[in-house]
Motif scaffolding. Structure first.
Motif, PDB file in Angstrom:
ATOM      1  N   PHE A 161       0.822  -1.214   0.000  1.00 29.26           N
ATOM      2  CA  PHE A 161       0.000   0.000   0.000  1.00 29.26           C
ATOM      3  C   PHE A 161       0.855   1.264   0.000  1.00 29.26           C
ATOM      4  CE2 PHE A 161      -0.309  -1.290   4.619  1.00 29.26           C
ATOM      5  CZ  PHE A 161       0.283  -0.184   5.200  1.00 29.26           C
ATOM      6  N   THR A 162       2.121   1.188   0.422  1.00 27.68           N
ATOM      7  CA  THR A 162       2.994   2.355   0.308  1.00 27.68           C
ATOM      8  C   THR A 162       3.239   2.699  -1.152  1.00 27.68           C
ATOM      9  OG1 THR A 162       4.102   1.899   2.416  1.00 27.68           O
ATOM     10  CG2 THR A 162       5.268   3.295   0.857  1.00 27.68           C
ATOM     11  N   PHE A 163       3.482   1.705  -1.983  1.00 30.72           N
ATOM     12  CA  PHE A 163       3.686   1.966  -3.411  1.00 30.72           C
ATOM     13  C   PHE A 163       2.421   2.513  -4.057  1.00 30.72           C
ATOM     14  CE2 PHE A 163       7.633  -0.568  -4.959  1.00 30.72           C
ATOM     15  CZ  PHE A 163       8.421   0.126  -4.065  1.00 30.72           C
ATOM     16  N   GLN A 164       1.257   2.029  -3.643  1.00 34.08           N
ATOM     17  CA  GLN A 164       0.006   2.569  -4.180  1.00 34.08           C
ATOM     18  C   GLN A 164      -0.131   4.054  -3.836  1.00 34.08           C
ATOM     19  OE1 GLN A 164      -2.470  -1.619  -3.585  1.00 34.08           O
ATOM     20  NE2 GLN A 164      -3.469   0.287  -3.052  1.00 34.08           N
TER      21      GLN A 164
ATOM     22  N   TRP B 272       5.542 -12.112 -14.154  1.00 31.76           N
ATOM     23  CA  TRP B 272       5.685 -12.294 -12.708  1.00 31.76           C
ATOM     24  C   TRP B 272       5.444 -10.966 -12.004  1.00 31.76           C
ATOM     25  CZ3 TRP B 272       6.639 -16.315  -9.347  1.00 31.76           C
ATOM     26  CH2 TRP B 272       6.955 -15.962  -8.039  1.00 31.76           C
ATOM     27  N   HIS B 273       4.569 -10.951 -11.005  1.00 34.81           N
ATOM     28  CA  HIS B 273       4.273  -9.748 -10.231  1.00 34.81           C
ATOM     29  C   HIS B 273       4.140  -8.554 -11.181  1.00 34.81           C
ATOM     30  CE1 HIS B 273       3.562  -7.472  -6.774  1.00 34.81           C
ATOM     31  NE2 HIS B 273       4.485  -7.980  -5.970  1.00 34.81           N
ATOM     32  N   ILE B 274       3.190  -8.665 -12.084  1.00 38.48           N
ATOM     33  CA  ILE B 274       3.053  -7.711 -13.187  1.00 38.48           C
ATOM     34  C   ILE B 274       2.865  -6.291 -12.682  1.00 38.48           C
ATOM     35  CG2 ILE B 274       1.618  -7.113 -15.177  1.00 38.48           C
ATOM     36  CD1 ILE B 274       0.946 -10.150 -15.348  1.00 38.48           C
ATOM     37  N   THR B 275       2.101  -6.116 -11.614  1.00 40.12           N
ATOM     38  CA  THR B 275       1.839  -4.752 -11.145  1.00 40.12           C
ATOM     39  C   THR B 275       3.061  -4.135 -10.467  1.00 40.12           C
ATOM     40  OG1 THR B 275       0.872  -5.628  -9.085  1.00 40.12           O
ATOM     41  CG2 THR B 275      -0.643  -5.140 -10.904  1.00 40.12           C
ATOM     42  N   LEU B 276       3.923  -4.952  -9.855  1.00 39.86           N
ATOM     43  CA  LEU B 276       5.180  -4.418  -9.329  1.00 39.86           C
ATOM     44  C   LEU B 276       6.074  -3.992 -10.483  1.00 39.86           C
ATOM     45  CD1 LEU B 276       7.222  -3.823  -7.068  1.00 39.86           C
ATOM     46  CD2 LEU B 276       7.980  -6.202  -7.257  1.00 39.86           C
ATOM     47  N   SER B 277       6.158  -4.802 -11.533  1.00 38.78           N
ATOM     48  CA  SER B 277       6.941  -4.428 -12.710  1.00 38.78           C
ATOM     49  C   SER B 277       6.417  -3.124 -13.302  1.00 38.78           C
ATOM     50  CB  SER B 277       6.872  -5.543 -13.757  1.00 38.78           C
ATOM     51  OG  SER B 277       7.409  -6.748 -13.268  1.00 38.78           O
ATOM     52  N   ARG B 278       5.104  -2.981 -13.342  1.00 38.85           N
ATOM     53  CA  ARG B 278       4.501  -1.755 -13.873  1.00 38.85           C
ATOM     54  C   ARG B 278       4.886  -0.542 -13.034  1.00 38.85           C
ATOM     55  NH1 ARG B 278      -1.981  -1.341 -13.790  1.00 38.85           N
ATOM     56  NH2 ARG B 278      -1.546  -1.445 -11.553  1.00 38.85           N
ATOM     57  N   PHE B 279       4.820  -0.702 -11.703  1.00 39.74           N
ATOM     58  CA  PHE B 279       5.182   0.410 -10.826  1.00 39.74           C
ATOM     59  C   PHE B 279       6.654   0.777 -11.003  1.00 39.74           C
ATOM     60  CE2 PHE B 279       7.010   2.191  -7.030  1.00 39.74           C
ATOM     61  CZ  PHE B 279       6.097   3.161  -6.650  1.00 39.74           C
ATOM     62  N   LEU B 280       7.541  -0.218 -10.978  1.00 36.72           N
ATOM     63  CA  LEU B 280       8.967   0.059 -11.119  1.00 36.72           C
ATOM     64  C   LEU B 280       9.274   0.707 -12.468  1.00 36.72           C
ATOM     65  CD1 LEU B 280      10.472  -3.195  -9.571  1.00 36.72           C
ATOM     66  CD2 LEU B 280      10.406  -0.922  -8.530  1.00 36.72           C
ATOM     67  N   ARG B 281       8.581   0.292 -13.506  1.00 37.14           N
ATOM     68  CA  ARG B 281       8.788   0.898 -14.828  1.00 37.14           C
ATOM     69  C   ARG B 281       8.334   2.361 -14.843  1.00 37.14           C
ATOM     70  NH1 ARG B 281       4.553  -1.232 -18.641  1.00 37.14           N
ATOM     71  NH2 ARG B 281       3.407   0.419 -17.556  1.00 37.14           N
ATOM     72  N   ASP B 282       7.093   2.604 -14.353  1.00 33.28           N
ATOM     73  CA  ASP B 282       6.498   3.935 -14.480  1.00 33.28           C
ATOM     74  C   ASP B 282       7.050   4.948 -13.481  1.00 33.28           C
ATOM     75  OD1 ASP B 282       4.974   2.856 -16.479  1.00 33.28           O
ATOM     76  OD2 ASP B 282       3.145   2.670 -15.285  1.00 33.28           O
ATOM     77  N   TYR B 283       7.439   4.469 -12.275  1.00 41.41           N
ATOM     78  CA  TYR B 283       7.791   5.410 -11.221  1.00 41.41           C
ATOM     79  C   TYR B 283       9.267   5.335 -10.791  1.00 41.41           C
ATOM     80  CZ  TYR B 283       2.771   5.980 -11.015  1.00 41.41           C
ATOM     81  OH  TYR B 283       1.457   6.237 -11.345  1.00 41.41           O
ATOM     82  N   VAL B 284      10.017   4.416 -11.407  1.00 36.74           N
ATOM     83  CA  VAL B 284      11.457   4.348 -11.117  1.00 36.74           C
ATOM     84  C   VAL B 284      12.260   4.373 -12.420  1.00 36.74           C
ATOM     85  CG1 VAL B 284      13.323   3.031 -10.039  1.00 36.74           C
ATOM     86  CG2 VAL B 284      11.060   3.072  -8.974  1.00 36.74           C
ATOM     87  N   TYR B 285      12.057   3.376 -13.276  1.00 40.68           N
ATOM     88  CA  TYR B 285      12.873   3.232 -14.483  1.00 40.68           C
ATOM     89  C   TYR B 285      12.716   4.424 -15.434  1.00 40.68           C
ATOM     90  CZ  TYR B 285      14.488   1.231 -18.935  1.00 40.68           C
ATOM     91  OH  TYR B 285      15.117   1.011 -20.129  1.00 40.68           O
ATOM     92  N   ILE B 286      11.488   4.806 -15.755  1.00 38.96           N
ATOM     93  CA  ILE B 286      11.272   5.922 -16.679  1.00 38.96           C
ATOM     94  C   ILE B 286      11.752   7.247 -16.090  1.00 38.96           C
ATOM     95  CG2 ILE B 286       9.489   7.290 -17.853  1.00 38.96           C
ATOM     96  CD1 ILE B 286       8.016   4.681 -18.429  1.00 38.96           C
ATOM     97  N   PRO B 287      11.450   7.571 -14.809  1.00 38.85           N
ATOM     98  CA  PRO B 287      12.016   8.809 -14.240  1.00 38.85           C
ATOM     99  C   PRO B 287      13.539   8.841 -14.223  1.00 38.85           C
ATOM    100  CG  PRO B 287      10.154   8.090 -12.922  1.00 38.85           C
ATOM    101  CD  PRO B 287      10.435   6.992 -13.907  1.00 38.85           C
TER     102      PRO B 287
ATOM    103  N   LEU C  13      19.691  -1.871 -13.939  1.00 41.81           N
ATOM    104  CA  LEU C  13      20.321  -2.405 -12.731  1.00 41.81           C
ATOM    105  C   LEU C  13      19.820  -1.677 -11.488  1.00 41.81           C
ATOM    106  CD1 LEU C  13      23.989  -2.921 -13.970  1.00 41.81           C
ATOM    107  CD2 LEU C  13      22.454  -4.713 -13.125  1.00 41.81           C
ATOM    108  N   ALA C  14      19.729  -0.355 -11.551  1.00 43.46           N
ATOM    109  CA  ALA C  14      19.253   0.414 -10.398  1.00 43.46           C
ATOM    110  C   ALA C  14      17.814   0.046 -10.061  1.00 43.46           C
ATOM    111  CB  ALA C  14      19.363   1.908 -10.693  1.00 43.46           C
TER     112      ALA C  14
END
Length: 503
Positions: free
Chosen positions: A127-130, A285-300, A316-317
């Motif tokens: 819920f923190t990521f949400q 695998w854990h599709i919504t975690l991958s989505r969060f990491l892509r949209d809010y970590v990898y792309i930024p 890597l980061a």
């Protein structure tokens, strides 16, 4: 309160569902939403009542911060966004990483800091990521002015509160605002019960059954025992099976319970051991975690917009953060780093293949299976770090896998060819059988469209019969009750919490 427990299946879930249905029948959609919020808060407080105050505080604080962010002039939003996200991540860091930080400070310096007595609030990482996604979108002006009741339900809806999926406000709150038109029909109930029963079977018959095999081998490795290849492979494959069926069980049960309430959740698990590459694995695998990491970590961080070298650093980061998100231990960081390295190699190979003009199917008919096998073994090897409690334990397992040690495991880790055959048979099911959403595709089980396989078309024909839906619902309900009562009655010592509860 485990989804697989007698109390949840026989008391909590039926009570919440009947109350919800009654309120919708009386045309009280707001009361139905409030009932779900109250029920979800009771569900959450079952483990540790004091953590309910933390959850409520984070809901109120983030809701208020989001509303202010949406109203502030663009130039004044960044400071509030930084403070709000910092508060969320600070809370997460205290509960999840405080003792990890203390242990590392003590190891690297003459300090002798005392460890804190901290009970990790279950589901806090989810819920923190949400909430972080909500704040970022509010800062961008992409979050609508939601009502407080709908926002509460978005954060604490009990089917996905503890272990995902990590839902997005834009896909859930509009559904909660339309509860009056989303009253679950017979097909929703039948589909929900099918998914819930399949998930229950996966958890208590498969995941909890193979867990002792993994536990015994990994416990022996932590003692420094020498593991023969058979024991090492059985332990590794046992955990590979356990985490697959444990997490897919929770994902299926969450989808099923959402459907019982007329709510469709995003798919979080899509046969990841069928993946033909590591890139494909993280799409499954854990599709919504991958989505969060892509949209809010990898792309930024820049994504792939600044050349291949920067893309590799960003990958890597991102995966290091994903590994640390899973647990406060260097073994989780190593697991994330290993997957980051896998992704770098995977992307580099795709670029090289394209430059050489090689088609995706250049290896012929055997190509997909070779790719699937290589991907599976890379994933299974990485699971060793995920499961091991120390690098010494992981090294002992890996040495056994490679046949680099001599001797036999301790008595507590004794496994034989029978266990290996069982594990390979179960894995064959993950490679050749349809997954639960595909079986229930006729019921539209998720937000995303699910392709109908032959088994789904068979289910559709059965459902279209006039008396099929009540019959399917009755069979699924009876099966779930029999599974719970039989398993809990005869195997209560094997019942385990879902693995992702600890994250």
């Amino acid at each position: 309160m485990l989804f697989s427990s007698e109390f949840f299946v026989l008391v909590f879930l039926p009570t919440v569902w009947l109350g919800y249905q009654s309120m919708l029948r009386m045309a009280w959609p707001r009361a139905a939403a409030a009932w779900l919020v109250i029920s979800s808060l009771v569900f959450y407080s079952w483990f540790e009542p004091l953590h309910l105050l933390l959850l409520l505080g984070m809901i109120v604080g983030n809701y208020g911060a989001g509303l202010v962010l949406a109203r502030l002039p663009q130039g004044r939003r960044r400071l509030l966004l930084t403070l709000a996200i910092g508060a969320d991540l600070g809370i997460l860091a205290y509960y999840k990483y405080a003792n990890f930080l203390i242990a590392n400070l003590n190891a690297l310096s003459p300090l002798e800091l005392g460890f804190q007595t901290i009970v990790l609030p279950i589901g806090i990482s989810f819920f923190t990521f949400q909430l972080v996604a909500w704040l970022v979108d509010a800062h961008k002006g992409a979050a609508r002015d939601y009502g407080f009741l709908d926002f509460c339900l978005f954060v604490c809806f009990f089917p996905q509160l503890i272990a995902g999926p990590i839902v997005h406000h834009a896909e859930m709150i509009p559904q909660f605002r339309q509860l009056a038109s989303r009253r679950p029909g017979a097909a929703d109930i039948a589909g929900g019960l099918i998914l819930f029963t399949i998930g229950l079977f996966k958890k208590i018959v498969i995941a909890d059954h193979v867990a002792p095999i993994a536990d015994s081998v990994f416990a022996a490795a932590e003692t420094g025992a020498s593991l023969d290849p058979l024991s090492a492979w059985c332990g590794t494959l046992a955990f590979t099976v356990q985490i697959y069926f444990d997490f897919s069980a929770y994902s299926d049960m969450a989808l099923g319970m959402g459907l019982l309430f007329g709510i469709r959740l995003p798919i979080n698990f899509a046969s990841p051991y069928k993946a033909v590459s590591i890139i494909d694995f993280w799409r499954r695998w854990h599709i919504t975690l991958s989505r969060f990491l892509r949209d809010y970590v990898y792309i930024p961080l820049g994504g792939n917009r600044r050349g291949p070298s920067r893309r590799h650093v960003n990958l890597l980061a991102t995966m290091l953060i994903g590994g640390l998100w899973h647990g406060a231990a260097w073994t989780f960081v190593a697991w994330g780093a290993l997957h980051g390295l896998y992704l770098v190699v995977n992307h580099a190979w795709q670029v090289r293949r394209d430059r050489l003009g090689l088609p995706a199917g250049c290896l012929g008919p055997a190509g997909p299976w070779l790719a699937r096998s290589l991907t599976f073994f890379c994933v299974a090897a990485a699971w060793v770090f995920f499961r091991a409690e120390s690098f010494g334990g992981a090294a002992a397992i890996l040495a056994g896998l490679a046949g680099a040690t001599a001797g036999a495991p301790t008595a507590n880790a004794t496994v034989g060819a029978g266990e290996l055959v069982l594990l390979l048979a179960i894995l064959a099911g993950t490679w050749f059988l349809p997954n639960a959403p595909e079986i229930a595709a006729a019921f539209r089980p998720a937000l995303e469209p699910v392709p109908e396989k032959p088994v789904a078309r068979l289910v559709r024909r059965l459902v279209e019969a006039p008396t099929a839906v009540p019959l399917v619902a009755g069979v699924a309900t009876s099966s779930a009750l029999v599974l719970v009562l039989a398993y809990q009655g005869f195997n209560i010592d094997r019942m385990q919490a879902f693995i992702y509860f600890q994250f």
